[in-house]
Enzyme design. Sequence first.
Site, mmCIF file in Angstrom:
data_model
loop_
_atom_site.group_PDB
_atom_site.id
_atom_site.type_symbol
_atom_site.label_atom_id
_atom_site.label_comp_id
_atom_site.label_asym_id
_atom_site.label_seq_id
_atom_site.Cartn_x
_atom_site.Cartn_y
_atom_site.Cartn_z
ATOM 1 C CB THR A 87 -0.899 0.023 1.251
ATOM 2 O OG1 THR A 87 -1.639 -1.186 1.299
ATOM 3 C CG2 THR A 87 -1.847 1.207 1.212
ATOM 4 C CE LYS A 162 -5.125 -1.147 1.585
ATOM 5 N NZ LYS A 162 -5.400 -2.372 2.259
ATOM 6 C CE LYS A 237 1.502 2.285 4.106
ATOM 7 N NZ LYS A 237 2.208 1.063 3.733
HETATM 8 P P1 NAD Z 1 6.016 -5.642 7.370
HETATM 9 O O1 NAD Z 1 6.705 -4.455 7.954
HETATM 10 O O2 NAD Z 1 5.735 -6.830 8.214
HETATM 11 O O3 NAD Z 1 6.857 -6.143 6.074
HETATM 12 C C1 NAD Z 1 7.614 -5.335 5.239
HETATM 13 C C2 NAD Z 1 8.930 -6.065 4.966
HETATM 14 O O4 NAD Z 1 9.700 -5.330 4.014
HETATM 15 C C3 NAD Z 1 9.791 -6.214 6.211
HETATM 16 O O5 NAD Z 1 10.077 -7.587 6.447
HETATM 17 C C4 NAD Z 1 11.065 -5.422 5.869
HETATM 18 O O6 NAD Z 1 12.263 -5.988 6.419
HETATM 19 C C5 NAD Z 1 11.060 -5.490 4.361
HETATM 20 N N1 NAD Z 1 11.847 -4.450 3.718
HETATM 21 C C6 NAD Z 1 11.949 -3.135 4.079
HETATM 22 N N2 NAD Z 1 12.780 -2.507 3.221
HETATM 23 C C7 NAD Z 1 13.199 -3.418 2.320
HETATM 24 C C8 NAD Z 1 14.059 -3.371 1.184
HETATM 25 N N3 NAD Z 1 14.652 -2.225 0.819
HETATM 26 N N4 NAD Z 1 14.278 -4.506 0.484
HETATM 27 C C9 NAD Z 1 13.685 -5.669 0.855
HETATM 28 N N5 NAD Z 1 12.849 -5.780 1.919
HETATM 29 C C10 NAD Z 1 12.620 -4.665 2.635
HETATM 30 O O7 NAD Z 1 4.668 -5.072 6.717
HETATM 31 P P2 NAD Z 1 3.382 -5.930 6.239
HETATM 32 O O8 NAD Z 1 2.376 -5.954 7.318
HETATM 33 O O9 NAD Z 1 3.851 -7.199 5.601
HETATM 34 O O10 NAD Z 1 2.814 -4.940 5.128
HETATM 35 C C11 NAD Z 1 3.401 -4.837 3.831
HETATM 36 C C12 NAD Z 1 2.556 -3.893 2.994
HETATM 37 O O11 NAD Z 1 1.216 -4.403 2.909
HETATM 38 C C13 NAD Z 1 2.429 -2.482 3.556
HETATM 39 O O12 NAD Z 1 2.471 -1.564 2.484
HETATM 40 C C14 NAD Z 1 1.074 -2.486 4.255
HETATM 41 O O13 NAD Z 1 0.494 -1.206 4.316
HETATM 42 C C15 NAD Z 1 0.286 -3.420 3.350
HETATM 43 N N6 NAD Z 1 -0.846 -4.098 3.999
HETATM 44 C C16 NAD Z 1 -0.696 -4.669 5.220
HETATM 45 C C17 NAD Z 1 -1.784 -5.306 5.816
HETATM 46 C C18 NAD Z 1 -1.656 -5.948 7.170
HETATM 47 O O14 NAD Z 1 -2.703 -6.295 7.758
HETATM 48 N N7 NAD Z 1 -0.459 -6.161 7.704
HETATM 49 C C19 NAD Z 1 -3.012 -5.373 5.148
HETATM 50 C C20 NAD Z 1 -3.118 -4.818 3.862
HETATM 51 C C21 NAD Z 1 -2.023 -4.175 3.309
#
Ligand code: NAD
Length: 290
Positions: A87, A162, A237
Site C-alpha cells: 500500500t 484501496k 497510514k
Molecule cells: P512488514 O513491515 O511486516 O513487512 C515489510 C517487509 O519489508 C519487512 O520484512 C522489511 O524488512 C522489508 N523491507 C523493508 N525494506 C526493504 C528493502 N529495501 N528490500 C527488501 N525488503 C525490505 O509489513 P506488512 O504488514 O507485511 O505490510 C506490507 C505492505 O502491505 C504495507 O504496504 C502495508 O500497508 C500493506 N498491507 C498490510 C496489511 C496488514 O494487515 N499487515 C493489510 C493490507 C495491506
Amino acid sequence: MKIGFIGLGNMGAPMAANLARAGHAVTGFDTAGVTVEGVIPAASAAEAASGADVVITMLPNGAILRAVADQIIPAMAPGAGFVDCSTVDVDSARFVAETAEKAGLLAVDAPVSGGVGGAAAGTLTFMAGGSDAAFAKAQPLFEIMGQKAVHCGGSGAGQAAKICNNMILGVTMIATCEAFALADKLGLDRQKMFDVVSTSSGYSWTMNAYCPAPGVGPKSPADNDYKPGFAADLMLKDLRLSQQAAESADADTPMGQLAAELYRRFVEDEDGRGRDFSAMLPRFETRGRT
Ligand code: NAD
C-alpha cells in the site's frame, strides 16, 4: 513461473509461501534476512529479480518501493511482470509503473485487503491498476494468493481504490464508535443499539461485521481485548495516504481529514499504537464533550 518476491514481512512471507506451495519457483529477498519455507533466499533484491517472469514487491511505503524499483528494474528482462502489492501513495505507484514500462516491463499496482489472515489463507482481495496485458500476466498469481482480483483501471487505480475504501472504513469506524459511546451515555443497551442499527439505515461493515463493542454482534477484535485485526497504526497510514492523494488531486475530503487527525492523536499521543482500529470505542467511552 519463476517468481522474485521482495519484502517477506507479515504479509509477504505467507503470500510467497503460498506461491511456492502451488509449485512456482520463488526466490525471495528481505533486508531483515527473513527465510520462508519453500522460498529460495537471494542475497539482494536484484538477484531475486534477475531472470524472473514476475517480480512481486510487498514493502512498507512508497520511498522504499521507489528505491527497490531502481535496483530491480535493470535486472529484469523485457516482458517480465512487476507487481507491487504494497500500500503506497498513488504518485509513487504511477512513477514506478512508468519507469518499469519504459524498460519494457508489464507493471501492475495491486494493493490488497484481507490482512495477515487473508495472506496466510490465500483469500486476499487484489485491487489492480495497469494495462490489460500486465493484469493478465499477474492474474494466475492473484488466484493463488487471493480469492478476488478487480482490475480497476490504469496505473495507480489499484492504490486509488484501496485508499478510497479505507477512507470510508476509517470514517465509518469512528462514526460507529462515537455513536456507541453516545448510546451508553443515553442509557441505551449496546445489544439493543446493535439490533436496531444493524438492520436500519445506520448499518455498515463496521457495525454489522466488525462491531467495536465487545460481546455484541459477530466475533471481532473487540472480543479479543482489541488486539489487531487491523491495527490503528495501519489505518493511520492509509488515511494519511488518502489525504496526500486528496491534496495532490485538489479533492475536498473534510471527513477523511478529520479521521486522519483522530487516528493520529490516538496512535501518537494516546494509547492506540498496536491496538485494533476499533479501539476507538473505549477511547470515546472515557471522554466527555471537551
Ligand atoms: P512488514 O513491515 O511486516 O513487512 C515489510 C517487509 O519489508 C519487512 O520484512 C522489511 O524488512 C522489508 N523491507 C523493508 N525494506 C526493504 C528493502 N529495501 N528490500 C527488501 N525488503 C525490505 O509489513 P506488512 O504488514 O507485511 O505490510 C506490507 C505492505 O502491505 C504495507 O504496504 C502495508 O500497508 C500493506 N498491507 C498490510 C496489511 C496488514 O494487515 N499487515 C493489510 C493490507 C495491506
